[in-house]
Motif scaffolding. Sequence first.
Motif, short mmCIF file in Angstrom:
data_model
loop_
_atom_site.label_atom_id
_atom_site.label_comp_id
_atom_site.label_asym_id
_atom_site.label_seq_id
_atom_site.Cartn_x
_atom_site.Cartn_y
_atom_site.Cartn_z
N ASP A 148 -28.83 -21.44 15.76
CA ASP A 148 -30.18 -21.06 15.13
C ASP A 148 -30.08 -20.17 14.08
N ASP A 149 -30.30 -20.38 12.53
CA ASP A 149 -30.07 -19.41 11.61
C ASP A 149 -30.93 -18.44 11.26
N ARG A 150 -32.06 -18.16 11.96
CA ARG A 150 -32.93 -17.19 11.78
C ARG A 150 -32.50 -15.74 12.49
N ILE A 151 -32.72 -15.08 11.50
CA ILE A 151 -32.29 -13.50 11.94
C ILE A 151 -33.38 -12.66 11.34
N GLY A 152 -33.26 -11.45 12.16
CA GLY A 152 -34.14 -10.13 11.78
C GLY A 152 -33.31 -8.96 11.57
N MET A 153 -33.31 -7.98 10.61
CA MET A 153 -32.84 -6.99 10.33
C MET A 153 -33.58 -5.63 10.51
N LEU A 154 -33.01 -4.67 11.09
CA LEU A 154 -33.78 -3.37 10.79
C LEU A 154 -33.00 -2.25 10.39
N PHE A 155 -33.09 -1.90 9.17
CA PHE A 155 -32.24 -0.82 8.48
C PHE A 155 -32.81 0.55 8.83
N LEU A 156 -31.87 1.48 9.04
CA LEU A 156 -32.30 2.82 9.29
C LEU A 156 -31.55 3.59 8.17
N ILE A 157 -32.11 4.65 7.69
CA ILE A 157 -31.37 5.54 6.75
C ILE A 157 -31.48 7.14 7.33
N PRO A 158 -30.27 7.82 7.68
CA PRO A 158 -30.30 8.96 8.12
C PRO A 158 -31.20 10.14 7.22
N GLY A 159 -32.26 10.73 8.01
CA GLY A 159 -33.11 11.69 7.30
C GLY A 159 -34.41 11.19 6.80
N CYS A 160 -34.36 9.68 6.93
CA CYS A 160 -35.74 8.82 6.24
C CYS A 160 -36.44 8.54 7.44
N GLY A 161 -37.76 8.65 7.31
CA GLY A 161 -38.40 8.48 8.17
C GLY A 161 -38.89 6.90 8.24
N GLU A 162 -39.10 6.15 7.28
CA GLU A 162 -39.17 4.76 7.11
C GLU A 162 -37.97 4.09 7.41
N THR A 163 -38.20 2.92 8.11
CA THR A 163 -37.09 1.90 7.90
C THR A 163 -37.56 0.67 7.26
N LEU A 164 -36.63 -0.10 7.04
CA LEU A 164 -36.80 -1.45 6.34
C LEU A 164 -36.32 -2.94 7.25
N ARG A 165 -37.44 -3.46 7.28
CA ARG A 165 -37.29 -4.89 7.80
C ARG A 165 -36.96 -5.88 7.12
N VAL A 166 -36.14 -6.96 7.44
CA VAL A 166 -35.76 -8.00 6.60
C VAL A 166 -35.56 -9.30 7.59
N ASN A 167 -36.10 -10.23 7.34
CA ASN A 167 -36.28 -11.58 7.98
C ASN A 167 -35.67 -12.70 7.21
N GLY A 168 -34.92 -13.42 7.71
CA GLY A 168 -34.41 -14.80 6.83
C GLY A 168 -33.59 -15.54 7.76
N ARG A 169 -32.68 -16.38 6.96
CA ARG A 169 -31.81 -17.14 7.56
C ARG A 169 -30.30 -16.94 7.08
N ALA A 170 -29.53 -17.09 7.92
CA ALA A 170 -28.11 -16.58 7.71
C ALA A 170 -26.95 -17.79 7.73
N GLU A 171 -26.03 -17.72 7.16
CA GLU A 171 -25.03 -18.39 7.27
C GLU A 171 -23.77 -17.61 7.07
N LEU A 172 -22.70 -18.11 7.67
CA LEU A 172 -21.26 -17.53 8.00
C LEU A 172 -20.23 -18.04 6.96
N SER A 173 -19.57 -17.33 6.24
CA SER A 173 -18.43 -17.94 5.12
C SER A 173 -17.04 -17.00 5.55
N CYS A 174 -15.99 -17.81 5.30
CA CYS A 174 -14.82 -16.92 5.29
C CYS A 174 -13.84 -17.30 4.09
N ASP A 175 -14.70 -17.54 2.98
CA ASP A 175 -14.01 -17.81 1.64
C ASP A 175 -13.51 -16.45 1.24
N PRO A 176 -12.01 -16.77 1.14
CA PRO A 176 -11.11 -15.80 0.70
C PRO A 176 -11.68 -14.89 -0.42
#
Length: 211
Positions: A96-124
């Motif tokens: 299931d390629d759906r993902i959610g991301m929650l970014f934190l920044i030290p010292g910053c009160g706001e966080t950032l949310r990113v939703n989307g779809r992901a794929e994996l690559s091992c391209d050199p």
Amino acid sequence: MSDHRIASLDDLARAYPNPLAPASVFKEIDHVDENYAELIAASPFFVLATVGPEGLDCSPRGDLPGFVTVRDAKTLLIPDRKGNNRLDSLKNILFDDRIGMLFLIPGCGETLRVNGRAELSCDPGLCGAFEMAGKLPASVMIVHVEAVYFQCSRAVVRAELWNPERQVERRSLPSAGTILRDITARNAAVETFDGAAYDKALPGRVKATLY
């Protein structure tokens, strides 16, 4: 108790009667703009949420600020650094390629949310772009962005997350070795685990296997 259970959208609306603030709606966009790109570049840590046939997973990801690359307004690139090889998140993404991301920044009160779809690559070539300390990531996650928005600072402020006076003394909590020792002690099928030896070796092992 059951009479007060929230079980429908109507129940939820009655429990939260205040109207939605307009900014809560229009702050969400379907791409990474210049402002959101700055927040991602400043973040050394995010939490990755995935779902798969064996259930949910929520996993930490961290590195130097900027380790998540904004390739373009709709695409993020994330190197998969060395971990415990459970691969829970990566296995989930394959189903299931759906993902959610929650970014934190030290010292910053706001966080950032990113939703989307992901794929994996091992391209050199792609993995080579994320070389660190002479080591390459085993794979790179390519995130196709669908929604981006910041979260206000209330949760971080309430938690006093960045207040140094609120930091917990690590030795006041069970160590990793203690946790593993006690879990294995309750499992007759597992040999006795030397928690003290594990704790003693852990700092060096972490340092030696960061990349």
